[in-house]
Structure formats: C-alpha cells, structure tokens
Design a protein around this motif. Structure first.
Motif, PDB file in Angstrom:
ATOM      1  N   LEU A  11     -15.005  31.868  15.263  1.00  0.00           N
ATOM      2  CA  LEU A  11     -15.646  32.855  14.615  1.00  0.00           C
ATOM      3  C   LEU A  11     -17.045  32.426  14.072  1.00  0.00           C
ATOM      4  CD1 LEU A  11     -15.733  36.037  13.545  1.00  0.00           C
ATOM      5  CD2 LEU A  11     -14.569  35.246  11.516  1.00  0.00           C
ATOM      6  N   ASN A  12     -18.359  33.118  14.890  1.00  0.00           N
ATOM      7  CA  ASN A  12     -19.363  32.836  14.643  1.00  0.00           C
ATOM      8  C   ASN A  12     -20.268  34.277  14.011  1.00  0.00           C
ATOM      9  OD1 ASN A  12     -22.535  33.040  15.687  1.00  0.00           O
ATOM     10  ND2 ASN A  12     -22.007  30.934  15.251  1.00  0.00           N
ATOM     11  N   SER A  13     -20.586  34.208  12.642  1.00  0.00           N
ATOM     12  CA  SER A  13     -21.205  35.477  12.078  1.00  0.00           C
ATOM     13  C   SER A  13     -19.991  36.434  12.331  1.00  0.00           C
ATOM     14  CB  SER A  13     -22.233  35.824  12.808  1.00  0.00           C
ATOM     15  OG  SER A  13     -22.920  37.175  12.153  1.00  0.00           O
ATOM     16  N   ASN A  14     -20.427  37.634  12.640  1.00  0.00           N
ATOM     17  CA  ASN A  14     -19.160  38.851  12.916  1.00  0.00           C
ATOM     18  C   ASN A  14     -18.929  39.165  14.215  1.00  0.00           C
ATOM     19  OD1 ASN A  14     -21.609  40.057  13.353  1.00  0.00           O
ATOM     20  ND2 ASN A  14     -21.416  41.781  12.133  1.00  0.00           N
ATOM     21  N   ASP A  15     -18.856  38.108  15.120  1.00  0.00           N
ATOM     22  CA  ASP A  15     -18.909  38.411  16.543  1.00  0.00           C
ATOM     23  C   ASP A  15     -17.098  38.195  16.581  1.00  0.00           C
ATOM     24  OD1 ASP A  15     -18.500  38.673  19.065  1.00  0.00           O
ATOM     25  OD2 ASP A  15     -20.341  37.188  19.549  1.00  0.00           O
ATOM     26  N   TYR A  16     -16.576  39.230  16.448  1.00  0.00           N
ATOM     27  CA  TYR A  16     -15.028  39.197  16.406  1.00  0.00           C
ATOM     28  C   TYR A  16     -14.541  39.520  18.090  1.00  0.00           C
ATOM     29  CZ  TYR A  16     -15.241  39.614  11.510  1.00  0.00           C
ATOM     30  OH  TYR A  16     -15.446  39.234  10.168  1.00  0.00           O
ATOM     31  N   GLU A  17     -15.469  39.868  18.522  1.00  0.00           N
ATOM     32  CA  GLU A  17     -15.032  40.173  20.102  1.00  0.00           C
ATOM     33  C   GLU A  17     -14.828  38.677  20.778  1.00  0.00           C
ATOM     34  OE1 GLU A  17     -16.694  41.915  24.500  1.00  0.00           O
ATOM     35  OE2 GLU A  17     -17.481  42.636  22.613  1.00  0.00           O
ATOM     36  N   ALA A  18     -15.790  37.835  20.452  1.00  0.00           N
ATOM     37  CA  ALA A  18     -16.051  36.398  20.838  1.00  0.00           C
ATOM     38  C   ALA A  18     -14.810  35.695  20.305  1.00  0.00           C
ATOM     39  CB  ALA A  18     -17.207  35.844  20.801  1.00  0.00           C
ATOM     40  N   SER A  35      -5.556  28.380  21.617  1.00  0.00           N
ATOM     41  CA  SER A  35      -4.292  28.238  22.028  1.00  0.00           C
ATOM     42  C   SER A  35      -3.871  27.416  23.032  1.00  0.00           C
ATOM     43  CB  SER A  35      -3.653  29.788  21.977  1.00  0.00           C
ATOM     44  OG  SER A  35      -3.917  30.497  20.963  1.00  0.00           O
ATOM     45  N   SER A  36      -4.856  27.777  24.160  1.00  0.00           N
ATOM     46  CA  SER A  36      -4.796  26.882  25.349  1.00  0.00           C
ATOM     47  C   SER A  36      -4.728  25.112  25.263  1.00  0.00           C
ATOM     48  CB  SER A  36      -5.806  27.349  26.333  1.00  0.00           C
ATOM     49  OG  SER A  36      -5.755  26.653  27.581  1.00  0.00           O
ATOM     50  N   LEU A  37      -5.648  24.933  24.471  1.00  0.00           N
ATOM     51  CA  LEU A  37      -5.854  23.529  24.260  1.00  0.00           C
ATOM     52  C   LEU A  37      -4.651  22.816  23.420  1.00  0.00           C
ATOM     53  CD1 LEU A  37      -9.747  23.205  23.550  1.00  0.00           C
ATOM     54  CD2 LEU A  37      -8.360  22.503  25.685  1.00  0.00           C
ATOM     55  N   MET A  38      -4.235  23.763  22.232  1.00  0.00           N
ATOM     56  CA  MET A  38      -3.073  23.165  21.317  1.00  0.00           C
ATOM     57  C   MET A  38      -1.642  23.323  22.262  1.00  0.00           C
ATOM     58  SD  MET A  38      -3.862  23.066  18.030  1.00  0.00           S
ATOM     59  CE  MET A  38      -2.543  23.202  17.181  1.00  0.00           C
ATOM     60  N   ASN A  39      -1.651  24.171  23.046  1.00  0.00           N
ATOM     61  CA  ASN A  39      -0.396  24.265  23.936  1.00  0.00           C
ATOM     62  C   ASN A  39      -0.429  22.904  24.985  1.00  0.00           C
ATOM     63  OD1 ASN A  39       0.642  26.446  22.821  1.00  0.00           O
ATOM     64  ND2 ASN A  39      -0.342  28.040  24.570  1.00  0.00           N
ATOM     65  N   ARG A  40      -1.581  22.366  25.297  1.00  0.00           N
ATOM     66  CA  ARG A  40      -1.525  21.230  26.107  1.00  0.00           C
ATOM     67  C   ARG A  40      -1.875  19.908  25.262  1.00  0.00           C
ATOM     68  NH1 ARG A  40      -2.925  25.623  28.546  1.00  0.00           N
ATOM     69  NH2 ARG A  40      -2.466  25.888  30.961  1.00  0.00           N
ATOM     70  N   GLY A  41      -1.508  20.058  23.811  1.00  0.00           N
ATOM     71  CA  GLY A  41      -1.584  18.704  23.241  1.00  0.00           C
ATOM     72  C   GLY A  41      -2.627  18.394  22.430  1.00  0.00           C
ATOM     73  N   LYS A  42      -3.739  19.280  22.558  1.00  0.00           N
ATOM     74  CA  LYS A  42      -4.867  19.053  21.719  1.00  0.00           C
ATOM     75  C   LYS A  42      -4.954  19.575  20.489  1.00  0.00           C
ATOM     76  CE  LYS A  42      -9.147  17.556  20.660  1.00  0.00           C
ATOM     77  NZ  LYS A  42      -9.615  16.317  20.255  1.00  0.00           N
ATOM     78  N   ARG A  43      -4.684  18.833  19.400  1.00  0.00           N
ATOM     79  CA  ARG A  43      -4.879  19.350  18.085  1.00  0.00           C
ATOM     80  C   ARG A  43      -6.030  19.686  17.486  1.00  0.00           C
ATOM     81  NH1 ARG A  43      -3.907  17.386  12.508  1.00  0.00           N
ATOM     82  NH2 ARG A  43      -2.526  19.039  11.346  1.00  0.00           N
ATOM     83  N   LEU A  44      -6.336  20.841  17.161  1.00  0.00           N
ATOM     84  CA  LEU A  44      -7.673  21.428  16.748  1.00  0.00           C
ATOM     85  C   LEU A  44      -7.468  22.243  15.588  1.00  0.00           C
ATOM     86  CD1 LEU A  44      -9.493  22.544  20.214  1.00  0.00           C
ATOM     87  CD2 LEU A  44     -10.162  20.633  18.688  1.00  0.00           C
ATOM     88  N   THR A  45      -8.653  21.964  14.683  1.00  0.00           N
ATOM     89  CA  THR A  45      -8.865  22.889  13.538  1.00  0.00           C
ATOM     90  C   THR A  45      -9.770  23.765  13.918  1.00  0.00           C
ATOM     91  OG1 THR A  45      -8.533  21.003  12.078  1.00  0.00           O
ATOM     92  CG2 THR A  45      -9.747  22.940  11.124  1.00  0.00           C
ATOM     93  N   ILE A  46      -9.674  24.966  13.807  1.00  0.00           N
ATOM     94  CA  ILE A  46     -10.541  26.334  13.797  1.00  0.00           C
ATOM     95  C   ILE A  46     -11.233  26.740  12.708  1.00  0.00           C
ATOM     96  CG2 ILE A  46      -9.357  27.320  15.715  1.00  0.00           C
ATOM     97  CD1 ILE A  46      -8.363  29.093  13.847  1.00  0.00           C
ATOM     98  N   THR A  47     -12.568  26.942  12.869  1.00  0.00           N
ATOM     99  CA  THR A  47     -13.670  27.297  11.927  1.00  0.00           C
ATOM    100  C   THR A  47     -14.222  28.362  11.997  1.00  0.00           C
ATOM    101  OG1 THR A  47     -15.566  26.126  12.847  1.00  0.00           O
ATOM    102  CG2 THR A  47     -13.914  24.726  11.312  1.00  0.00           C
TER     103      THR A  47
END
Length: 254
Positions: A188-195, A204-216
C-alpha cells in the motif's frame, strides 16, 4: 491513532481567535511503535520541503519512527530532530530510495550517512543487475539491513511490472534481474488501493513459493504540509514504548 477535532468559527476581518483542543487517542499502541518507512524531503529531486518542516510534520502526525528515503541521496534526520526538540517523540533511521530508471524503486535501511561521499554515500545503481545491487547494499556496513520493494505494481516505477513477474506462474520475463533477496514488500503506497490488490497477489504468490515476506504500507510523502506522512503507517511489536530507546538492531529484528 487520534480522532479529529472540528470547530466552526465566524471571524470578522482582522479578528483573531485561538483554539485549544485535546485530541482523543483512540488507538492503544502500547507495546508497538508505529512508523512510516517511505518519506521524502527537499533532498529528493521531486520534493521541496526543508528538513526542519518535514521533521516537524512527522512528529506532529504522531509517528514514532521515520525513515529518511530520499531518491538516490542519503540524509540524516537526527541533527534536525535534536534541533527541533522532537527526540522524545520521534526516532529516525537513515535510508535511501534506490530510484532506477527501468527496474523500479527500492528502499534500503538502516544505512550510514557518509558526508564525504557524493549524495551522502548513496548506492550507485547504474549499469548493475538487481542481484549485484542488492548484494552491494547489504555489504555497505556491518549493520543488518532491510531491503524493501516499493509500489511493486505501478508502471515504470514498480519492480514486479519492470521484470514482468507473473504471480500465477512465479516466473519473471527478465530472469537476470529477478532476485528475491529482499525483506519487505510495500503493498500500500499512499491511498492506491487498486495497486494494493495487485501487490497482495504478488505477496501471496511469493509466500506460496516459500519466500517469507513482511508487507508494509507507507505514505511516500513528498510534502510535509499535505499532512499525509504516516497515512498509512506500520505498527511493529517493540520492546519499548519509548521511541528514543529503539536501536537499529531492535528495529530490524522487530
């Protein structure tokens, strides 16, 4: 974290009035420190604010942590925080937004401000592949760092769109620049909810393939007086409620 205070006043020409208000703190952040990890000042080519105004704005918005992430330039807010007397409210860490032309934008923090070097010791990304650039960023000092992919899905400035990453297949068209050596994904960058919806699909794609990520979520603020700094913000579990006591190592760990 705070409620708005509103009051309507009718003033005649030349009349002065003073409003005293106490904002209601409606969100209990005990055990957390909340920060914005994507902020710009006049050191960026596309921003005009003085650092003093920016730092005052960050403190006024109730941020506990502010990361300096100017475009291809390293800045240290610490002297300004001390000068403005904001040290009890605001902890700052030094960072940079690596602003490539074709591979997207990435934040790196915490870093060191090196005034004897061009642009404070900013990372030179010219003619480098992403894996080499990330490795160079991590090797800048012994301090452990966070590499964050900013606004990954917007055209030109997004890493996912630049390398042609397909969340459905987990593959990228630009294999030479496809690198997973990063820690956080700014969905989420500013209020760009579409992006943001597209960013969630990448996460989700990266997590499903074993890449542990924090989202900001970050404001990407370029103007302190727009009062957008800290909206959105990230609240991290902290060992202290006092921003001044947060260390760089604890910040990376938490």
């Amino acid at each position: 974290e705070y409620e708005l205070y509103k009051k309507t006043m009718d003033l005649k020409p030349g009349q002065k009035a003073k409003i005293t208000a106490k904002l209601t703190h409606s969100v209990d952040t005990s055990g957390y420190l909340c920060g914005d990890f994507h902020l710009h000042t006049g050191a960026s080519h596309d921003a005009d604010d003085r650092r003093t105004d920016s730092v005052d704005g960050f403190a006024a918005q109730g941020l506990d942590i502010a990361i300096s992430t100017d475009h291809d330039r390293i800045q240290d807010y610490t002297p300004v925080v001390a000068e403005r007397g904001d040290g009890a409210l605001l902890k700052t860490f030094i960072g940079e937004e690596i602003t490539t032309k074709r591979m997207g934008h990435m934040n790196v923090f915490p870093l060191e401000f090196r005034p004897n070097l061009p642009n404070g010791g900013a990372i030179d990304w010219m003619q480098k592949k992403i894996p080499a650039m990330f490795a160079e960023a991590r090797a800048l000092s012994k301090q452990r760092k966070i590499i964050q992919i900013n606004h990954p899905c917007i055209p030109m400035q997004g890493y996912r769109t630049s390398i042609g990453y397909d969340p459905a297949t987990g593959k990228a068209k630009d294999k030479d620049n496809f690198c997973l050596d990063f820690d956080t994904l700014e969905i989420l960058n500013s209020n760009d909810y579409e992006a943001m919806e597209k960013g969630v699909a990448v996460w989700s794609s990266l997590m499903n393939r074993g890449k542990r990520l924090t989202i900001t979520g970050d404001s990407d603020s370029h103007e302190a007086f727009r009062l957008d700094a800290g909206y959105p913000r990230n609240c991290i579990v902290a060992r202290t409620d006092d921003p001044a006591k947060m260390t760089a190592d604890e910040f990376v760990d938490d």
